[in-house]
Motif scaffolding. Sequence first.
Motif, PDB file in Angstrom:
ATOM      1  N   ASP A 516       3.849  -6.746  -0.022  1.00  0.00           N
ATOM      2  CA  ASP A 516       3.869  -5.840   1.161  1.00  0.00           C
ATOM      3  C   ASP A 516       3.524  -4.425   0.970  1.00  0.00           C
ATOM      4  N   ARG A 517       4.341  -3.955  -0.162  1.00  0.00           N
ATOM      5  CA  ARG A 517       4.105  -2.543  -0.522  1.00  0.00           C
ATOM      6  C   ARG A 517       2.569  -2.424  -1.175  1.00  0.00           C
ATOM      7  N   ILE A 519       0.067  -4.161  -0.394  1.00  0.00           N
ATOM      8  CA  ILE A 519      -0.895  -4.157   0.564  1.00  0.00           C
ATOM      9  C   ILE A 519      -1.081  -2.608   1.623  1.00  0.00           C
ATOM     10  N   GLN A 520       0.215  -2.180   1.677  1.00  0.00           N
ATOM     11  CA  GLN A 520       0.328  -0.946   2.441  1.00  0.00           C
ATOM     12  C   GLN A 520      -0.152   0.335   1.324  1.00  0.00           C
ATOM     13  N   ASN A 521      -0.125   0.241   0.186  1.00  0.00           N
ATOM     14  CA  ASN A 521      -0.631   0.987  -0.935  1.00  0.00           C
ATOM     15  C   ASN A 521      -2.077   1.417  -0.655  1.00  0.00           C
ATOM     16  N   GLN A 522      -2.912   0.024  -0.463  1.00  0.00           N
ATOM     17  CA  GLN A 522      -4.295   0.220  -0.356  1.00  0.00           C
ATOM     18  C   GLN A 522      -4.888   0.995   0.659  1.00  0.00           C
ATOM     19  N   LYS A 523      -3.997   1.186   1.618  1.00  0.00           N
ATOM     20  CA  LYS A 523      -4.528   1.951   2.625  1.00  0.00           C
ATOM     21  C   LYS A 523      -4.392   3.403   2.299  1.00  0.00           C
ATOM     22  N   ASN A 524      -3.639   3.837   1.128  1.00  0.00           N
ATOM     23  CA  ASN A 524      -3.514   5.330   0.846  1.00  0.00           C
ATOM     24  C   ASN A 524      -4.283   5.708  -0.376  1.00  0.00           C
ATOM     25  N   TYR A 525      -4.275   4.712  -1.386  1.00  0.00           N
ATOM     26  CA  TYR A 525      -4.628   4.904  -2.606  1.00  0.00           C
ATOM     27  C   TYR A 525      -5.650   3.838  -3.427  1.00  0.00           C
ATOM     28  N   GLU A 526      -6.348   4.325  -4.309  1.00  0.00           N
ATOM     29  CA  GLU A 526      -7.340   3.379  -4.937  1.00  0.00           C
ATOM     30  C   GLU A 526      -6.758   2.575  -6.043  1.00  0.00           C
TER      31      GLU A 526
END
Length: 648
Positions: A516-517, A519-526
């Motif tokens: 989950d983290r 997937i969340q990370n994909q919204k903010n970082y490459e």
Amino acid sequence: MKVQNVSEKLISTHLISGEMKPGNEIGLKIDQVLLQDATGTLVMLELEAFNLNKIKPEIAVQYVDHNLLQTDFKNMDDHIFLQSAAKRFGYWFSRSGNGISHVVHMERFGRPGKTLLGSDSHTPAGGSIGMLAIGTGGLDVALASAGEPYFVKMPKIMGVKLTGKLPNWVSAKDIVLEMLRRYDVTGGRGYILEYYGPGLKYLSAWDRHVIANMGTELGATTSVFPSDEITLDFLRKEGREDHWIKLEADEGASYDYYEEINLSELVPLIALPSSPGKIMKVSEVSGLNVGQVVIGSSANPGLRDFWIASQIVKGKVIPAHISFDVNPSSREVLENLMEMRALGPLIASGARLHQSGCMGCIGMGQAPATNTISLRTMPRNFPGRSGTLDDQVYLCSPETAAATALTGKITDPRELETLMNISYPKWEEPAKIKINKDMLIAPNGSSELIKGPNIKTLPKFEELADELEIPILLKMKDNISTDGILKAGSDVLPLRSNIPEISKYTYYAIDPSFYDRAIQNQKNYEGFCIIAGENYAQGSSREHAALSPKYLGQKFAIAKSYARIGWQNLINFGIVPFEFKNAADWDKLEQGDVLRIKGLRAAIKNRDSVITATLVGKEIGIPLTFNISERQVDIILKGGVINYVKLK
Ligand code: MIC
């Protein structure tokens, strides 16, 4: 001619490129390849991605031994896919239930003097009959199947001299546990362990298999035994006498490092939870209550290992709180146990007889109960691998396992003489054995690939970026195993052919919220990176432990050091395996910190010795190193081997 040890003979006769200088990358010609089902489906998908027509090695075999439970359609779909792929590309196919890859390969195909590459970390078991047998990730095996050399760093060679003779109640497993007591799970890294000396004459080919198999747990590149009269006797019984060659170290051959074990001084040993390197004497932990005892696996596969357990429990019934599980290692072993009337005593004692295969060794069933000890003759006991999260798995010899099954408590088998009036059953090699070839399908004809709905085409990956600013999504300690990175078990193994689905279990055993983290990370970082301590990614060859993190966006790892196969798999999937230049920097970094790296492509291209990552916010520089070959530069820049091969 130069005086050589066995390992040097095997390497020099297969050397295609590089100099045999420890640490140098060498390319080896591969004669035989071995795939098992849990890693084989990816290999077949990789061959499909390479557009390969027919494979090249002298012998190539696809085994089905891991995903044997059929809780839904997935595993059977995989088996059908593998059978079609074996036919399509030209592999032998060993049907499910025929036995563990390493065992059947030794029975039917292994040949002294040959090289064997397998997509399973216990492939070195082949070293028991004088092969150079190496375990590696699926992509390397796919390339070897296509006729490419196998590239590996030239190991140092440790000569392990065996003297004396094993006492009663002590067996081959105790020899390799003694090696683990001395060297732990990291001490064999960068070495081939070559066994020699007068003690060898008391070790059968199957005893040698036990030792070579578990050399993997020491982190060794492989283990090697000479091919001698005992090897000849083994091949003769398998009806393959003509495959024998004599292969021994030359008089006066030397080693990079020397070790010696006096077999007469060994006592029964045991590995404590949850590392094969945590060794004690059985007598030091005896009396602990046990809930389950399992015999079998590639770490104790021989006829003798089951026979001795059967003779120990003969005429007795195991206590009510014990589940005594017997996993025959091959159909041939099973048939011979029947011939020798050794199954009867096991079954009458209350043993539960399972099908031939890996079974509970990779958590394909046989998970132990909460807060109970499970004692197994298997090769590894990394945390949670059995399928039970807080498991307590101990590893030992068949003698210790059978003694424990009888008493219900961890028992030093030497105690049985006084405790239960059981004298040591003396094993004698049968003059003849029954040979079983019926479940092997020879390569012929062709087939379409038959893909069930769970079998997904491989994801595509981009080239390595030049600049990255990404968070550390997970901070880990020393000796993280691939079971921690991507767990096995009956819930996850059926997803091996479906990367989007299996990626949901990435780092799950370490942090269940990781997916989950990510997937969340994909919204903010490459993307993201991880940091780890020593010996990162030890254990299995599963390339899913690199591919799934890659799929979720992992760009690089920073560890104090790596296990060989894990390191190679990261490179194969285009993840940069950095090392801390200063190990103490591990302490400076925290999960959630963001690292910035600039000029990455040029640094990789020039194989710079150091590149600096900047800890964003604090603007501290963290110097990183990486030690890759010229060949690997291109692989990493292109985003992994698949892109590299396609562009070639
Ligand atoms: C293992 O013992 O860990 C396995 C399961 O056999 C692995 C292969 C895999 O993960 O499929 C191995 O040893 O390489």
